[in-house]
Design a protein around this motif. Structure first.
Motif: not given
Lengths: 955, 458
Positions: B307, B366, B372, B378, B382
């Motif tokens: 992260g 993040m 995170r 997360m 992503s």
């Protein structure tokens, strides 16, 4: 006994056969009759049959279709050198008028058209139509079959029907016979028509061109009492006023006029630059190069022109007119003897009469223009002529109608219904068009390259058209078709043409004939100057005040003319000069209307003209008067015509007041300019200035010299370069088609153009500066610049585009793997990519391609080569003669075709070459010079010559 | 941590997790990981995931066959936007690939502990992302059957490549990169293959894994050679990942084209590559951690560090975006400015601002420890970063080309159906490949894990 074979004795006794034989073969009937009468004629009958057989065999030999596979002759015909082109003079005949051309042949097949320098209408240049003729000639969809009421028939049956018609005409002196043609300038065809009308005095001849010059004709009749043609000498004119004028785009001889006009437009080559004014409701090519262009709708135009007329003819005041009128009038008057005024065919006859009066008053006659007897044979008001024909037809007075090379069913609303009243109608047409389908008989007409003919240019100069090839589909020549209605056995067309010229060629006919063919013109045939006197009525003519409201102006499609070229894919895909539209003809609307109805390009509207409605898309045209709509006719053909566009003829021919309402939906239009932007200043691309600026700062187009790190010069014996004079370019597109024809450039179709994948190597960029209401238009031909430091060459991973020793940026098609990086890196975006196998998809026979140029396959990049094949040919010739290629020896296709000589090409290492002189011009500039590409193609900046007294009319 | 809670997959990651949770011994570690590859039947979820990815792989194959038959005209590319999805996808995939190499090679050289349990996944990701990337330069060609002309091979045509073109070097760079990625991945796999051979229950598996193990028996000599080779390859790979991306950047910067002609492109592309690579690693390990019950090996420590890496590379990329705008504004080139205005406010404005949102704004979340450690957030970030990186390449390729120097050549571009099917096909193929890896190969490098465990124990 089988019905298939009967002996002659049996036939002799068959009355039906004898009747038919009498009509078809009178000599055979005579022989049979003499046989019956006991005289020894049997031998003669057999001889006649034998001759017929032999001729049938001959006919079978000569009407071969071009095959898909090209097999060279086993024994080369004498005089033919493989790979060595031949050139034969002929002419492109458009709406009756000849434009002298020279056709290039490779192994006896015509592959390219060039202008004929000897011809006064051409001076070596052509228009786009003449360039595209080669594709039309090979069109596989050309009419190939005699048809009778929709069923395949043959020539013999047609001749039988003609014989029947002759019999009727003999009975009623031709009272039921009508002939319909377009404008005729051909002396031979005219002679045949005259002979027909003498033989059958009650027969009538009608003429019809959808976009006739009736108003000009009637105007001349008012002014001079008879039809008269104007031949402008624009190179002698200092001040030119065009009123909705088609002087350099449509009038017969415009190719020549454009040359004359632009000869006075580059201040580095002419000591006295001319000044052009244009008053017009919609953009014309003359308006695009004019120094002052005034947008005026019909009503405003009428008022303004009347004010100008009053001031010039009667010394009237221009106080009520716009402020620029007085300086304009002063300018015209000051240029006494050097001024010329021209009005377009849309303007009323009275206005044409007034213009005759003004031109005489301004003293231009004899210097800026001449009057000659009309070039057209028996010029008449064609809309009246057709109306008379329709009236006669509907009254049942027409029993036989012969239509030659005219398509009234498509172009004249109401004609199709009238045609149904004619029991026997015969259409002789080049393609199986609407008229051919509606007539009871139709037969293919020989193409102008397949038979002998003659035609006259805009000044009367005659050309003898010689056949360029054996007929691909058989066919009947126009003169032959007319002759057949007087004579069952007309002389061959060659004999008819020779008979026309025999009297004037005098003693040594053979050599005079040969020299006329070789030169492409018959010497001393230009019409003599007319000594007609201006009648006082001319100055008193009063054009009717146009009604107010939205007016629609029907004009021929700039690329298809009146529709006669609608089957030619090159012309369909030829971007129209201003809109750059292809394959379509939307309604062109002024920006104000687009604002008011919230219309965007491609939106559908309901157009209503005199109660007739039509739903069609619109396209906004900057510089069009707020109360004017422009509709291009010619597209939307029902048969032939490649199924493109909209047919607007049904709306024509009546009162031109129109209403437009927004309809639902949109229509996809394809234009090669994807962003119709107006620029406040485009001078970084098209450098331009006024004459005043040029006189104070002649080098205004030059940029600051930038330091060079390195500059390598190619070592070759010649260094090819080009200069394009923006002062000359009128955006007429002749170069685009010339390039397409010379370089085997495929058409891609509307969908692919919509996807922005057009292939033309040479494009004419159009830029607008200013406001949508009053834009200034700039044309800029854009082709490969052949940069000395070419960005494309650096980025190709396989070295498919490289520099040669003579400074050419050459494209090695075989080496190209299609990464397309070169196109991305080209600042001028002149590279074209074969996204599909466009070349292989072309509907044209293999024999029609230029054998000197590779047809590119799928996945390959291509671009302008400076006509490398022509350079190579000149190099070979020079090598054989052990010398360098001469300074003016190579002419590129675009250069050769250009009516205004905007292109100059040559060896820039040779100080004698024209291109060196042009590049020494202070106007010479490199496009995107800051990119340091050092293009071999440079431009001469545009200089305009506005009247200093007209302050800021070009907003 | 009890075995029960591990099996149930209920272990939440925590920032202060060690790289390896308590529990495994050398033997049990090898047992657990090799069992994943050697088990008789695959998981249900594995089959369920295989179906759509397999279908998309077929779509890819179909799209390629049609492309070869009909030509690149089936795509949306046009004049002047001659490059489209093929180049966008190529740069995107090669960027993703580089993240894996970065983790496995660079962090190996730096002896970073957390790298050990995720390097196999990261390298496998590199392998398939590079494979996806590698097909595009060939598909992109107008005449793909002649791609081998990029090789300088002796031939009768007198033909030789044109060495000044960045495209040529790009071809070699990607070829080198794909080759060394395969070697690096495979070399790391050899000791594990030997473990699988030794543990395989059936003769067939013994033979297959035995062949793949190349006769590795774990002798001291073999280990010494293996370590040396692996370190050398890692030392080659680490700069290679930078060079391949610099070359990709030079593909653009080497041209004089508006929007491309910029000296910052090589580092700019490397930053972007790392961002998308880290994001894709996260996209892969978060579900795998749960589905394969790898919480013991992939801990809060890994998630935390990934992260932070993502947030850091996003900052680097932000710098490049700023420089891109700054040089355009500061430079004197009117065409560059026109293009930049069109890029940010024209018909493709959403691409530009989407890029900014997804690659600049979003990864900054993040920095917050709580976010995170939230796996859903997360994962979402992503995935969006991976999408954002695709949009960035779209912006660079398309919006630069659609406003050329000459206004007459301005154009538009839209991907066609086949553009999208090819893109989605490669996405399917990528995950299809990852599923095969998960099934057939140890997803965690057992040998390196054992080495780490030994080190810890000593």
């Amino acid at each position: 006994m089988s019905g298939q074979w009967r002996c002659i004795e049996q036939l002799e006794r068959d009355p039906a056969f004898l009747d038919r034989a009498a009509r078809e073969f009178p000599m055979l009937a005579e022989a049979l009759a003499s046989e019956r009468a006991g005289t020894p004629g049997r031998r003669q009958v057999l001889r006649l049959f034998g001759a017929a057989l032999a001729m049938g065999g001959l006919a079978a030999c000569t009407s071969g279709k071009p095959s898909g596979v090209l097999i060279p002759a086993v024994r080369i015909p004498p005089g033919l050198v493989p790979g060595q082109p031949d050139h034969y003079a002929t002419a492109h005949v458009h709406a009756g008028y000849a434009l002298g051309t020279v056709v290039t042949h490779q192994m006896d097949r015509p592959i390219k058209v060039e202008g004929n320098p000897n011809h006064p209408s051409s001076l070596g240049a052509t228009d786009p139509f003449a360039q595209a003729e080669v594709l039309s000639f090979y069109d596989p969809a050309r009419e190939a079959q005699v048809m009778n009421r929709g069923q395949p028939s043959d020539r013999q049956h047609l001749l039988t029907a003609v014989a029947d018609a002759r019999a009727h005409m003999a009975a009623d002196k031709g009272a039921g016979f009508r002939l319909l043609t377009g404008t005729v300038t051909s002396p031979t065809l005219a002679a045949q028509i005259d002979r027909l009308l003498q033989t059958w005095p009650a027969a009538r001849w009608h003429q019809w061109e959808p976009f006739s010059r009736d108003n000009a004709l009637k105007g001349a009749q008012i002014a001079y009492g008879s039809a008269i043609d104007v031949v402008p000498h624009l190179d002698a004119a200092d001040v030119i006023l065009g009123i909705d004028s088609d002087l350099i785009e449509g009038v017969p001889g415009w190719v020549r006029f454009a040359r004359d006009l632009t000869s006075r437009r580059n201040p580095t080559r002419t000591p006295h630059m001319s000044r052009i004014y244009a008053i017009e409701p919609a953009p014309t090519l003359l308006g695009s190069i004019a120094d002052h262009r005034f947008v005026a709708g019909p009503a405003a135009l009428h008022e303004t022109v009347m004010a100008i007329t009053a001031a010039i003819l009667h010394g009237g005041s221009t106080a009520s007119a716009p402020p620029w009128v007085q300086p304009l009038v002063d300018d015209l008057k000051a240029a006494h003897g050097r001024a010329f005024i021209h009005a377009g065919p849309d303007q009323p006859a009275e206005l044409h009469a007034l213009i005759h009066a003004m031109n005489e008053a301004l003293g231009g006659r004899g210097s800026t223009y001449d009057l000659i007897a009309p070039v057209a044979h028996r010029a008449e008001a064609q809309s009246d002529s057709l109306a008379a024909l329709v009236a006669d037809t509907q009254a049942g007075r027409v029993t036989t109608l012969l239509i030659i090379d005219s398509n009234p069913v498509f172009t004249a609303p109401g004609f199709a219904e009238a045609l149904q009243c004619v029991p026997r109608s015969v259409a002789i047409t080049g393609e199986a068009d609407e008229t051919a389908q509606a007539c009871t008989w139709s037969a293919p007409m020989t193409h102008a390259w397949e038979s002998w003919a003659d035609a006259r240019g805009h000044d009367g100069t005659a050309t003898i058209l010689q056949p360029q090839a054996l007929p691909l589909y058989g066919g009947i020549a126009p003169a032959e078709a007319v002759a057949l209605f007087t004579d069952p056995f007309p002389s061959p067309v060659l004999a008819l043409v020779q008979a026309t010229w025999k009297p004037s060629f005098g003693g040594d006919f053979a050599s005079a004939w040969r020299s006329a063919l070789a030169a492409g013109v018959v010497s001393n045939t230009a019409s003599a100057k007319s000594d007609a006197k201006l009648r006082p009525e001319a100055a008193r003519a009063t054009p009717a005040t146009p009604p107010s409201g939205m007016r629609i102006s029907f004009r021929p499609d700039p690329s298809l003319s009146d529709g006669r070229y609608a089957s030619n894919p090159w012309l369909q895909e030829l971007p129209r000069p201003f809109t750059k539209l292809v394959w379509d003809n939307p309604l062109l609307i002024p920006p104000a209307l687009a604002d008011r109805l919230k219309l965007r390009n491609g939106d559908l509207v309901e157009l209503s003209v005199n109660g007739r409605r039509m739903t069609m898309p619109v396209w906004m045209q900057p510089g069009q008067a707020a109360d004017t709509l422009v509709a291009w006719c010619g597209n939307g053909r029902r048969v032939a015509g490649l199924h493109a566009g909209f047919d607007l003829y049904p709306l024509t021919g009546q009162n031109a007041t129109a209403t437009v309402n927004k309809a639902h939906g949109t229509y996809r239009l394809a234009s090669t300019i994807h962003h119709n932007l107006l620029f406040p200043d485009i001078s970084d691309v098209v450098k331009h200035a006024t004459l005043q600026t040029f006189q104070t700062r002649p080098n205004f187009a030059k940029e600051v010299e930038r330091p060079e790190i390195y500059h390598r010069h190619p070592p070759g014996p010649a260094q090819w370069a080009m200069s394009v004079d923006l002062n000359s370019c009128i955006g007429c597109n002749a170069c685009v088609i010339a390039c397409q024809a010379e370089n085997n450039i495929p058409t891609v179709g509307k969908e692919q153009v919509e996807m922005e994948r057009e292939m033309q190597w040479l494009r004419i960029d159009r830029y607008y500066e200013g406001t949508p209401e009053q834009p200034t238009t700039f044309f800029q031909p854009m082709l490969c610049m052949h940069c000395e430091k070419a960005p494309c060459e650096l980025v190709c991973p396989v070295g498919a585009t490289v520099h040669d020793s003579e400074g050419l940026n050459v494209m090695v098609y075989n080496r190209c793997i299609g990464t397309r990086f070169c196109s991305n890196n080209c600042p001028y975006k002149v590279r074209r990519f074969n996204f599909y196998d466009y070349g292989g998809d072309q509907q044209r026979p293999a024999v029609s391609w230029n054998p000197d140029v590779t047809v590119r396959g799928r996945g390959v990049m291509e671009k302008c080569t400076y006509c490398l094949q022509r350079i190579a040919a000149a190099r070979i010739t020079a090598d054989r003669e052990n010398r360098h290629v001469g300074p003016q020896e190579v002419r590129t296709a675009c250069q050769a075709a250009c009516p205004t000589q905007a292109f100059t090409f040559g060896d820039q290492s040779n100080p004698d070459s024209d291109v060196v002189k042009r590049k020494q011009s202070p106007l010479d500039y490199e496009l995107l010079e800051d990119q340091h590409t050092h293009p071999r193609t440079t431009y001469e900046a545009l200089v305009r010559n506005p009247n200093p007294k007209i302050a800021e009319t070009r907003a | 941590v009890s075995g029960e809670s591990l099996m149930a997959g209920k272990v939440s990651p925590r920032v202060d997790d060690p790289v390896l949770l308590e529990g495994p011994t050398l033997g049990s570690l090898t047992d657990r990981i090799s069992a994943l590859a050697l088990r008789e039947r695959a998981f249900i979820w594995w089959w369920l995931a295989l179906l759509p990815t397999g279908f998309l792989t077929l779509v890819l194959i179909g799209s390629i066959i049609w492309l070869f038959y009909a030509g690149v005209g089936i795509w949306g590319i046009d004049w002047p936007v001659m490059w489209g999805f093929a180049i966008i996808n190529y740069v995107w995939w090669i960027g993703i690939a580089s993240g894996g190499t970065f983790i496995s090679a660079l962090f190996y050289l730096m002896r970073t502990e957390w790298r050990t349990s995720i390097n196999r996944i990261a390298e496998s990701m590199t392998l398939f992302a590079a494979a996806c990337a590698g097909i595009f330069p060939v598909l992109h060609l107008g005449r793909p059957w002649l791609f081998y002309w990029l090789f300088p091979y002796p031939n009768t045509m007198g033909y030789w490549p044109q060495w000044r073109s960045p495209l040529l070097w790009d071809f070699y760079a990607i070829l080198t990169y794909v080759t060394s990625s395969i070697l690096f991945w495979y070399l790391g796999l050899i000791p594990d293959m030997a473990s699988l051979r030794d543990r395989a229950a059936t003769r067939g598996k013994q033979i297959v894994y035995g062949v793949l193990a190349f006769g590795f028996r774990g002798t001291g000599r073999q280990w010494r050679h293996w370590h040396a080779t692996y370190a050398i390859l890692a030392a080659i790979m680490a700069p290679l990942v930078c060079s391949v991306h610099s070359i990709v950047g030079l593909d653009f910067a080497g041209a004089a084209t508006v929007g491309w002609h910029s000296t910052q492109f090589p580092p700019f592309f490397i930053f972007g590559a790392f961002l998308s690579g880290f994001a894709m690693v996260i996209v892969l390990i978060l579900p795998l951690r749960r589905l394969l019950r790898l919480e013991q090996f992939i801990t809060g420590r890994h998630i935390d560090v990934l992260g932070r890496l993502m947030a850091t590379s996003s900052l680097a990329l932000t710098y490049s975006y700023m420089m891109d705008a700054f040089t355009t504004w500061y430079g004197a080139d009117a065409a560059e400015r026109t293009m930049f205005v069109a890029r940010t406010t024209g018909m493709y404005w959403y691409i530009y601002w989407g890029t900014i949102l997804l690659n600049v704004a979003l990864p900054q979340l993040m920095w917050v420890r709580r976010l995170r450690m939230n796996q859903m957030i997360m994962l979402l970030v992503s995935v969006l970063v991976v999408v954002g990186m695709w949009m960035e390449r779209y912006e660079i390729v398309v919006t630069s080309l659609h406003r050329t120097r000459l206004p007459s050549a301005w154009g538009n571009y839209h991907g066609s159906w086949f553009d999208w099917s090819t893109l989605l096909g490669t996405v399917g193929f990528f995950f299809f490949g990852m599923l095969l890896i998960v099934r057939l190969v140890p997803v965690i490098s057992m040998s390196e894990m054992r080495a780490m465990l030994l080190k810890k124990q000593s």
